[in-house]
Design a protein around this motif. Structure first.
Motif, mmCIF file in Angstrom:
data_model
loop_
_atom_site.group_PDB
_atom_site.id
_atom_site.type_symbol
_atom_site.label_atom_id
_atom_site.label_comp_id
_atom_site.label_asym_id
_atom_site.label_seq_id
_atom_site.Cartn_x
_atom_site.Cartn_y
_atom_site.Cartn_z
ATOM 1 N N ARG A 19 8.441 8.317 -1.492
ATOM 2 C CA ARG A 19 8.354 9.641 -2.116
ATOM 3 C C ARG A 19 9.723 10.298 -2.203
ATOM 4 N NH1 ARG A 19 3.731 10.916 -4.698
ATOM 5 N NH2 ARG A 19 3.806 13.089 -4.149
ATOM 6 N N ARG A 56 5.449 5.153 2.620
ATOM 7 C CA ARG A 56 5.072 6.133 1.597
ATOM 8 C C ARG A 56 6.013 7.326 1.598
ATOM 9 N NH1 ARG A 56 3.299 11.513 2.138
ATOM 10 N NH2 ARG A 56 2.235 12.122 0.251
ATOM 11 N N TYR A 113 0.821 -1.209 0.000
ATOM 12 C CA TYR A 113 0.000 0.000 0.000
ATOM 13 C C TYR A 113 0.859 1.265 0.000
ATOM 14 C CZ TYR A 113 -4.013 2.974 1.148
ATOM 15 O OH TYR A 113 -4.993 3.923 1.124
ATOM 16 N N ASP A 162 -2.250 9.565 -4.566
ATOM 17 C CA ASP A 162 -1.554 9.539 -3.279
ATOM 18 C C ASP A 162 -2.380 10.262 -2.214
ATOM 19 O OD1 ASP A 162 0.594 9.269 -1.380
ATOM 20 O OD2 ASP A 162 1.146 11.331 -1.841
ATOM 21 N N ASP A 163 -2.947 11.402 -2.559
ATOM 22 C CA ASP A 163 -3.772 12.136 -1.601
ATOM 23 C C ASP A 163 -4.991 11.328 -1.162
ATOM 24 O OD1 ASP A 163 -2.114 14.322 -1.581
ATOM 25 O OD2 ASP A 163 -3.255 15.438 -3.088
ATOM 26 N N SER A 219 1.148 4.001 -3.015
ATOM 27 C CA SER A 219 0.847 5.394 -2.717
ATOM 28 C C SER A 219 2.036 6.304 -3.023
ATOM 29 C CB SER A 219 0.443 5.537 -1.258
ATOM 30 O OG SER A 219 0.205 6.875 -0.924
ATOM 31 N N MET A 227 -5.374 8.045 -1.249
ATOM 32 C CA MET A 227 -4.951 6.884 -0.453
ATOM 33 C C MET A 227 -4.558 7.289 0.963
ATOM 34 S SD MET A 227 -2.836 4.669 -3.272
ATOM 35 C CE MET A 227 -2.593 3.228 -2.240
ATOM 36 N N MET A 228 -3.847 8.397 1.111
ATOM 37 C CA MET A 228 -3.427 8.822 2.444
ATOM 38 C C MET A 228 -4.595 9.371 3.270
ATOM 39 S SD MET A 228 -0.439 8.047 3.291
ATOM 40 C CE MET A 228 -0.527 6.507 2.429
ATOM 41 N N LYS A 250 2.350 4.679 6.158
ATOM 42 C CA LYS A 250 2.683 6.104 6.076
ATOM 43 C C LYS A 250 4.188 6.318 6.070
ATOM 44 C CE LYS A 250 0.267 9.116 8.255
ATOM 45 N NZ LYS A 250 -0.452 9.889 9.274
ATOM 46 N N THR A 254 -6.298 6.368 4.596
ATOM 47 C CA THR A 254 -5.499 5.817 5.693
ATOM 48 C C THR A 254 -5.715 6.615 6.976
ATOM 49 O OG1 THR A 254 -3.833 5.071 4.125
ATOM 50 C CG2 THR A 254 -3.153 5.238 6.409
#
Length: 150
Positions: free
Chosen positions: A114, A110, A47, A59-60, A51, A62-63, A107, A66
């Motif tokens: 990034r 991710r 995940y 990405d926004d 993301s 998915m986060m 998190k 979360t």
């Protein structure tokens, strides 16, 4: 009245029985802990990597999803899902805990993805035709494994 030697032997066997019960319970607890950690880390790696590699709007979304799941106390979700599943055995408890507790690790992954997604070796792997899981396994996991270990 028993002699001192017989009392010490009986005490030893009683202590041995309690000790074996503790070891047996510890074995089950360790299984639940290790198996649920493997499940939650696997889900979080997939995940969080998706993301981190996705375009900004995905990405926004998915986060945000979360963070919505993180706002619900996980112990309540674990109890609720376990009650729906029914019979509580170590495997079902591990599955429920693993499926519910992956969000914090995702998190972290991710944010690491990034940071390194535009590195030259990632771009070269993409240009050479490496699929998503190849890039995750060969290039991303070695770079964020230290972050998720702690």
């Amino acid at each position: 009245m028993l002699s001192k030697g017989v009392e010490s032997v009986l005490f030893f066997f009683h202590w041995r029985d309690i000790f074996s019960d503790i070891w047996y319970g510890g074995k089950i607890s360790l299984f639940i802990g290790v198996f649920s950690t493997i499940i939650s880390t696997t889900i979080a790696i997939i995940y969080g990597s998706i993301s981190g590699m996705a375009p900004e709007w995905i990405d926004d979304v998915m986060m945000k999803a979360t963070e919505i799941f993180l706002s619900i106390p996980s112990i309540l979700v674990i109890i609720f899902v376990q009650a729906i599943i029914g019979g509580s055995n170590p495997i079902s408890i591990s599955l429920v805990i693993g499926v519910v507790s992956w969000m914090n690790i995702a998190k972290i992954i991710r944010s690491e993805v990034r940071q390194i997604r535009n590195s030259e070796y990632i771009l070269v792997a993409q240009i050479m035709g490496g699929n998503f899981f190849y890039i995750v396994k060969q290039h991303l996991i070695p770079n964020f494994v230290s972050s998720i270990m702690f």
